[in-house]
Structure formats: structure tokens, C-alpha cells
Enzyme design. Structure first.
Site, PDB file in Angstrom:
ATOM      1  N   CYS A   1       0.817  -1.214   0.000  1.00 49.41           N
ATOM      2  CA  CYS A   1       0.000   0.000   0.000  1.00 49.41           C
ATOM      3  C   CYS A   1       0.855   1.272   0.000  1.00 49.41           C
ATOM      4  CB  CYS A   1      -0.882   0.024   1.237  1.00 49.41           C
ATOM      5  SG  CYS A   1      -1.804  -1.495   1.457  1.00 49.41           S
TER       6      CYS A   1
ATOM      7  N   ARG B   1       4.732   0.346  -6.093  1.00 50.44           N
ATOM      8  CA  ARG B   1       4.619  -0.591  -4.976  1.00 50.44           C
ATOM      9  C   ARG B   1       3.557  -1.653  -5.225  1.00 50.44           C
ATOM     10  NH1 ARG B   1       6.686   1.936  -0.135  1.00 50.44           N
ATOM     11  NH2 ARG B   1       5.159   0.907   1.185  1.00 50.44           N
TER      12      ARG B   1
ATOM     13  N   TRP C   1      -3.253  -2.517  -1.591  1.00 50.45           N
ATOM     14  CA  TRP C   1      -2.908  -3.841  -2.123  1.00 50.45           C
ATOM     15  C   TRP C   1      -3.639  -4.822  -1.219  1.00 50.45           C
ATOM     16  CZ3 TRP C   1       0.026  -8.214  -0.573  1.00 50.45           C
ATOM     17  CH2 TRP C   1       0.404  -9.052  -1.625  1.00 50.45           C
TER      18      TRP C   1
ATOM     19  N   ASN D   1      -1.377   0.714   6.171  1.00 52.09           N
ATOM     20  CA  ASN D   1      -0.546  -0.248   5.433  1.00 52.09           C
ATOM     21  C   ASN D   1      -0.146  -1.325   6.438  1.00 52.09           C
ATOM     22  OD1 ASN D   1       1.258  -1.635   3.867  1.00 52.09           O
ATOM     23  ND2 ASN D   1       2.814  -0.021   3.803  1.00 52.09           N
ATOM     24  N   GLY D   2      -0.373  -2.584   6.115  1.00 55.84           N
ATOM     25  CA  GLY D   2       0.005  -3.658   7.037  1.00 55.84           C
ATOM     26  C   GLY D   2      -1.203  -4.510   7.399  1.00 55.84           C
TER      27      GLY D   2
ATOM     28  N   GLU E   1      17.479 -17.291 -10.491  1.00 53.93           N
ATOM     29  CA  GLU E   1      17.142 -15.876 -10.654  1.00 53.93           C
ATOM     30  C   GLU E   1      16.535 -15.619 -12.038  1.00 53.93           C
ATOM     31  OE1 GLU E   1      16.577 -13.526  -8.863  1.00 53.93           O
ATOM     32  OE2 GLU E   1      16.790 -11.724 -10.073  1.00 53.93           O
TER      33      GLU E   1
ATOM     34  N   LYS F   1      12.741 -14.154 -12.662  1.00 57.47           N
ATOM     35  CA  LYS F   1      12.496 -12.953 -13.470  1.00 57.47           C
ATOM     36  C   LYS F   1      11.465 -13.241 -14.556  1.00 57.47           C
ATOM     37  CE  LYS F   1      13.796 -10.778 -11.472  1.00 57.47           C
ATOM     38  NZ  LYS F   1      14.503 -10.376 -10.294  1.00 57.47           N
TER      39      LYS F   1
ATOM     40  N   GLU G   1       7.816 -14.016 -13.145  1.00 55.11           N
ATOM     41  CA  GLU G   1       7.084 -12.955 -12.452  1.00 55.11           C
ATOM     42  C   GLU G   1       6.565 -11.873 -13.379  1.00 55.11           C
ATOM     43  OE1 GLU G   1      11.020 -10.809 -10.506  1.00 55.11           O
ATOM     44  OE2 GLU G   1       9.092 -10.382  -9.601  1.00 55.11           O
TER      45      GLU G   1
ATOM     46  N   HIS H   1      15.928 -37.211 -12.408  1.00 58.69           N
ATOM     47  CA  HIS H   1      15.269 -37.841 -11.265  1.00 58.69           C
ATOM     48  C   HIS H   1      13.790 -37.470 -11.211  1.00 58.69           C
ATOM     49  CE1 HIS H   1      19.111 -39.308  -9.933  1.00 58.69           C
ATOM     50  NE2 HIS H   1      19.599 -38.097 -10.136  1.00 58.69           N
TER      51      HIS H   1
ATOM     52  N   LYS I   1       6.195  -4.118  -4.793  1.00 59.98           N
ATOM     53  CA  LYS I   1       7.645  -3.892  -4.735  1.00 59.98           C
ATOM     54  C   LYS I   1       8.189  -4.129  -3.335  1.00 59.98           C
ATOM     55  CE  LYS I   1      11.658  -2.658  -6.215  1.00 59.98           C
ATOM     56  NZ  LYS I   1      12.358  -3.722  -6.969  1.00 59.98           N
TER      57      LYS I   1
HETATM   58  C1  F6R Z   1      11.860 -10.270  -7.590  1.00 60.99           C
HETATM   59  C2  F6R Z   1      11.921  -9.412  -6.426  1.00 60.99           C
HETATM   60  C3  F6R Z   1      11.595  -9.987  -5.099  1.00 60.99           C
HETATM   61  C4  F6R Z   1      12.424  -9.313  -3.994  1.00 60.99           C
HETATM   62  C5  F6R Z   1      11.950  -9.781  -2.620  1.00 60.99           C
HETATM   63  C6  F6R Z   1      12.784  -9.211  -1.508  1.00 60.99           C
HETATM   64  O1  F6R Z   1      12.217  -9.599  -8.753  1.00 60.99           O
HETATM   65  O2  F6R Z   1      12.187  -8.240  -6.516  1.00 60.99           O
HETATM   66  O3  F6R Z   1      11.774 -11.357  -5.090  1.00 60.99           O
HETATM   67  O4  F6R Z   1      13.775  -9.618  -4.196  1.00 60.99           O
HETATM   68  O5  F6R Z   1      10.602  -9.425  -2.436  1.00 60.99           O
HETATM   69  O6  F6R Z   1      12.733  -7.818  -1.478  1.00 60.99           O
HETATM   70  P1  F6R Z   1      13.818  -6.972  -0.721  1.00 60.99           P
HETATM   71  O7  F6R Z   1      15.111  -7.191  -1.402  1.00 60.99           O
HETATM   72  O8  F6R Z   1      13.343  -5.565  -0.809  1.00 60.99           O
HETATM   73  O9  F6R Z   1      13.851  -7.493   0.686  1.00 60.99           O
END
Ligand code: F6R
Length: 609
Positions: free
Chosen positions: A2, A27, A74, A100-101, A482, A486, A489, A505, A604
Site C-alpha cells: 500500500c 509498490r 494492495w 498499510n500492514g 534468478e 524474473k 514474475e 530424477h 515492490k
Molecule cells: C523479484 C523481487 C523480489 C524481492 C523480494 C525481496 O524480482 O524483486 O523477489 O527480491 O521481495 O525484497 P527486498 O530485497 O526488498 O527485501
């Protein structure tokens, strides 16, 4: 998660709040709302959908006033509907709250309020706060907030306004971050700095459990004991320009292309005039590092993937047992931790709830906490004994790119620095590795144009795939993880990463004619083994893209396409090999017409468990 913006001053609150919320769109959110006191009356408007929906409604029927607050939600408790959007108000609509929370004990409070005759309009946990405030309000909003806050459990940032106090906004920080923007004759409250940076660069990070009361002429902060307390006003050095796209179609693309410069920045800030490493904000000395007998590296998502590489480096250079763990698992696990344990916390935002939980759990057991974070003054930075700032600048795209490569850079630096300090890394090795580290930004830069071209073409080939697989061994497996994260997502294509030797396996049953497989094969000691694994999936119909070093030209005999990387040491390959997967994810998302920077269901900054 949020977004929150509050304003009190002489300006047009509606415009300032909408502008601030637009800076927090990254966000992630699904509805938006605003409350403004107009000619002594609280007016609240809230609508599901993007901020533009709310802005459109306000354009047709504006609310004019100089004090107000806005929110992008959110959804956690209740679907993203108009009724569930914030602000929530008491029955008369005279007290409004945004949040928020999560309020963990909202159920019993709701039952209590229902028994008192309060009526609820939403399914949210937040609405109980508006009614509780109403219940406790006896003409002094601050006192009502104190009493209400004492009843709440969970993690929250709250902002409250009341029609009868048209000159004040009250905000609470409890685990969820909130900042105060200090202006001239006006003050701001927000969940993140970009929301207010256009108006002021003077910021106070509200500490956990603080309550802040802001008016046009000033502000007061009350600490946990509810006595007035002073908090430092900081000047933000980056400007709003660094939080805009600067001509790139998306933030993600801009952030991928920024990697050479931010990796350089991360390195150069740690070099003294002789080109050797020095680390400010890190107080670990020779005696301390020699005492450490166990290292945990902890993070979520991309940060965890950086941690996997970091674990390898720390173990290798410090000759000490090191383990990487996912924060949400680590925080509730039963690890043996004591004052000889170093816990390295990795978090771009420094505000991830699970990562903060892991940090606190480890700290309570006596571990020393070193955090790698991108946000100065973030919750994680403030809770840590030692801090390594990545200096990547604001990362706006939800999919993390430059944060990852600067986190890797942080680990190279830390492993080198500690290895030398401890005496487990020979001077010659230290010098050679440090010299090579300094060449990495140039190598990333050199590879970007060709990778972008190839990724653009490959995106067209894979965009309609049902499933995609990434394979790798050792350090390459971490790049595979990774790369897969990417791609899934932001393209929404099911993508999995596997250790290449594990395929047979079980997982190899999923490979069929035309399945795209991306095989990362940069580690020379196990290169031949990767070639065999590539042959196995080829034999079952996979279309294989290999990612390898320039010298392995023979890979083109096995793989359908090969992406060649600049040469470097094995340990640096994770940083060079992740760039193509980042671009492939970007162009595939684009080819599918997705919202690249704001993928569905994601936020985010993940400030809930
Ligand atoms: C994926 C991504 C997330 C963050 C994760 C941790 O692209 O960005 O997987 O890496 O939510 O976020 P931080 O690094 O802010 O703790």
C-alpha cells in the site's frame, strides 16, 4: 504494498496527494482513495482500479482543501472493491484512517465493536480502527489515537484525520515504514520518499512505535513511552529524476541499463586512494571475524538468490561454514545461533517483513547482524550492527535487476575484505580478484547491446510457451533460479530452475517437443557435465539456449542458440550471466503485452508476512 500520502499546508491537497500516490504506484495496488477536509467537512472518495480511475472522478468532481490523505491499497483482507478501499471512516464519516500492514487481532475488536452497535461497511481489518477511534474520541484526536493504538496487534503504518481537528494529521509507525517530509508551512507523511520529493528533500524516518502529529506549522513525535522525542532530519541527496524513466520505455529496462554504472558506484565507494577496499559502517575487525564460526545469509526472492552466491563466496574466502536461507523459513526455524554467528541480511528495500522478522529472531539469539541493503535509514539498516549500502539508487520496477547485481557486488567486496582481514585469502589472490572485480562494469556494458538484440528475438519464440526450464550447476544454478524468477514474475509463463544433474530424477518427464530450455554453463570444472545434460534434454525435443563463456565455442554444436559472455573468473560469472535472462524476461513480458513494471499480484515492497 500500500501507498500512503498525507498533506497539511496551504497547497491544493487533492493535487499533491494524487501526485504523491502516482510516485508510489510501483509498490503495486488495486484500488485508491482520498480524504480531504473541505470547508470543515471530511470528504472521502475511494474506487477500485488504477489511480487514474480515482483521478478521473476527482477531475469531474474535485474536493478542495489544504489537509488530506490518500492511499493505494494492495488487498489483504477483502477483495479489491470500492468499499474495501481506504480511507475507512467512522459511521458519520468524520474520522478517517488509512493503513498499510495487517491488524492481527481485528476479529475480537470487531466483535466488541459490533456488540457496541457499530456497523461495518467493508471486509477489511482496517475499518475497526476507524470505529475504535470513534469510540475513544472525546475531543482530543491524539489521546484517541494513543488509546486505539494500545489495542492493536500486528504490523501497521496508520494515518488518521478528524473533521473536528482540521489542522492536524496523526500517523503511527508499527513495523510498517513511514516517513515524515518537512516543508515550509506544510508537512507531509508518506510510505516512501519519492511521494514527497517534489516538495521537500528534508525527511525524518519515523522509528518503530513512534506516533507523529503534523500540522501546518510543525510536527511532534512521541516515542514508545508516548513522551515527546527528537528524531534526526535527513537531507535526501537523490532527486526525483532518478525515480523517473529518463527516456526508457520502462523502469525495468532503465534499471537493467544502469547496472554498469551502479556496480561501479558500489565498488568505487569502497576504494581508498590506493585502490584498496575500505568499508564504512562495518565495524567487524580482525578479532571479531576470527571468532565467527558460522554464517547465515538470509533474504527473500531475488535477495535470497544473491545470498546463495554470497554464501558460496563467504564460505570459500573465509573458510567457515555458511548457509543461505529463505527469510520466511529462517525466522521460524530452530537454528543454533549464538554470539559467534554472523547473520548477513540481504534486502533491497530494507523493509521486507519476513526479512526483518529473521533479523530480529537472529539478533535475539545473540548473532551479529550485517545487512546489505539499498535504502539508507531503512528498518533493516537501523536494526543492524554493520551495514553495506549497495548504492544502486531507487529501484522502481517490481522485478529486481540492478539491486541483484549490486548485491552480488557487495558480496564480492565483503568476501574479499573479510578474507584478507581473517588471513584466509592470500594477498596475491586478493589483488587479482579485486583487479578483476573492477573490470566487471565494463564487461556488463559491453554485452548489453548484443544481449538486448538476442533477447528481443528470443522473446518472440518463447512468448507462447506453456513451460520454460532453466538449468545450471553450482553457481550457475543460482543464475538459473534468478533467471526463472524474473521470467515467471513478469511474463506469467510457468518457468522453473533445476540443478542440471537433478533433471533425470523426475523433471525430465516434462520436457517435450519444442520446450524451451535455457542452460547456464559458465563453470569450467563442470562444463562437460552441463554439455551432457543439454544433450539429454535435446534428445527429448527441447529447444536449448546455452549461456557460456566466449571460449566454449563448441556449445554451438549442442545448443540451438548460444549467448557468449565476456571471460572472467568463475566466481564472477553469476554477475555476467544474469544480464541476458533479465533482458529475456523484459522482452517476453513486453511481447505478451503485460505491465512490465507492475506485474499482477506483486508488490515492490513486501511489508506483510
Ligand atoms: C523479484 C523481487 C523480489 C524481492 C523480494 C525481496 O524480482 O524483486 O523477489 O527480491 O521481495 O525484497 P527486498 O530485497 O526488498 O527485501
Amino acid at each position: 504494498m500500500c501507498g500512503i500520502v498525507g498533506y497539511v499546508g496551504a497547497g491544493n491537497a487533492q493535487d499533491i496527494i494524487l501526485d504523491g500516490l502516482s510516485k508510489l504506484e510501483y509498490r503495486g495496488y488495486d484500488s485508491a482513495g482520498i480524504s480531504i477536509i473541505e470547508s470543515g467537512k471530511m470528504k472521502t472518495r475511494k474506487l477500485s482500479g488504477r489511480l487514474g480511475v480515482l483521478a478521473g472522478s476527482l477531475e469531474k468532481d474535485p474536493i478542495s482543501g489544504t489537509i488530506g490523505m490518500g492511499h493505494t491499497r494492495w488487498a489483504t483482507h477483502g477483495a479489491p472493491t470500492d468499499d474495501n478501499a481506504h480511507p475507512h471512516t467512522n459511521g458519520k464519516g468524520t474520522i478517517a484512517v488509512i493503513h498499510n500492514g495487517i491488524i492481527e487481532n481485528y476479529r475480537p475488536i470487531k466483535d466488541e465493536l459490533l456488540a457496541l452497535g457499530y456497523k461495518f461497511k467493508s471486509e477489511t481489518d482496517t475499518e475497526v480502527i476507524a470505529h475504535l477511534l470513534d469510540h475513544y474520541y472525546e475531543g482530543d484526536l491524539l489521546q484517541a489515537v494513543f488509546k486505539t493504538e494500545a489495542r492493536l496487534r500486528g504490523a501497521y503504518a496508520l494515518v488518521v484525520m478528524c473533521e473536528s481537528s482540521p489542522d492536524e494529521i496523526i500517523a503511527i509507525r508499527h513495523e510498517s515504514p513511514i516517513i515524515l517530509g518537512v516543508g515550509e508551512g506544510e508537512n507531509f507523511i508518506a510510505s516512501d520518499i519519492p511521494a514527497i520529493l517534489k516538495y521537500t528533500n528534508k525527511v525524518v524516518y519515523i522509528e518503530n512505535k513512534d506516533i507523529v502529529r503534523l500540522t501546518r506549522s510543525g510536527y511532534e513525535i512521541f516515542g514508545e513511552d508516548r513522551k515527546r522525542i527528537d528524531r534526526q532530519v535527513r537531507t535526501i541527496e537523490w532527486d526525483l529524476e532518478s525515480a523517473t524513466k529518463e527516456g526508457y520505455e520502462h523502469f525495468m529496462l532503465k534499471e537493467i541499463y544502469q547496472q554498469p554504472s551502479v556496480i561501479s558506484e558500489t565498488i568505487n565507494r569502497r576504494l581508498d586512494e590506493n585502490g584498496s577496499l575500505f568499508l564504512e559502517n562495518i565495524a567487524i575487525d580482525e578479532d571479531t571475524i576470527k571468532l565467527i564460526n558460522k554464517i547465515y545469509v538470509v533474504g527473500c526472492g531475488t535477495a535470497y538468490h544473491a545470498g546463495l552466491v554470497g554464501r558460496y563466496l563467504l564460505q570459500e574466502f573465509l573458510k567457515v561454514d555458511a548457509q543461505a536461507e529463505i527469510a520466511s523459513e529462517f525466522r521460524y526455524s530452530d537454528h543454533y545461533i549464538d554470539d559467534k554467528t554472523l547473520v548477513v541480511i540481504v534486502s533491497q528495500s530494507g523493509e521486507t517483513m519476513d526479512t526483518i522478522g529473521a533479523l530480529k529472531a537472529a539478533k535475539a539469539k545473540g548473532a551479529r547482524i550485517l545487512s546489505i541493503t539499498n535504502v539508507v535509514g531503512s528498518s533493516i539498516a537501523r536494526e543492524s550492527d554493520d551495514i553495506f549500502y549497495t548504492w544502486a539508487g531507487p529501484e522502481i520496477a517490481v522485478a529486481s535487476t540492478k539491486a541483484y547485481t549490486t548485491q552480488l557486488t557487495a558480496f564480492y567486496i565483503l568476501a574479499l575484505y573479510f578474507g584478507k582481514l581473517k588471513g584466509t585469502l592470500e594477498d596475491k589472490c586478493y589483488d587479482e580478484i579485486l583487479a578483476e572485480l573492477k573490470t566487471l562494469p565494463g564487461k556488463v556494458e559491453a554485452s548489453l547491446p548484443a544481449f538486448a538484440e538476442k533477447a528481443k528475438a528470443a522473446a518472440q519464440e518463447i512468448k507462447d510457451s506453456k513451460s520454460i526450464f532453466y538449468l545450471g550447476r553450482g553457481l550457475d544454478y543460482y543464475t538459473a533460479l534468478e533467471g526463472a524468477l524474473k521470467l515467471k514474475e513478469i511474463s506469467y509463463i510457468h518457468t522453473e530452475a533445476f540443478p542440471a544433474g537433478e533433471l533425470k530424477h523426475g523433471t525430465i518427464a516434462l520436457i517435450e517437443e519444442g520446450t524451451p530450455v535455457i542452460a547456464v554453463a559458465t563453470q569450467q570444472s563442470i562444463y562437460e557435465k552441463m554439455v551432457s545434460n543439454i544433450k539429454e534434454v535435446k534428445a527429448r525435443g527441447a529447444v536449448v539456449t546455452g549461456i557460456t563463456r566466449k571460449r566454449n565455442t563448441d556449445l554451438s554444436e549442442v545448443a540451438d542458440t548460444v549467448i557468449y559472455l565476456e571471460e572472467s573468473f568463475n566466481i564472477f560469472m553469476p554477475l555476467l550471466s544474469v544480464v541476458y535472462p533479465q533482458l529475456l524476461a523484459y522482452y517476453t513480458s513486453l511481447a505478451k503485452g503485460n505491465d512490465v513494471d507492475k506485474p499482477r499480484n506483486l508488490a515492490k515492497s513486501v511489508t506483510v508476512e
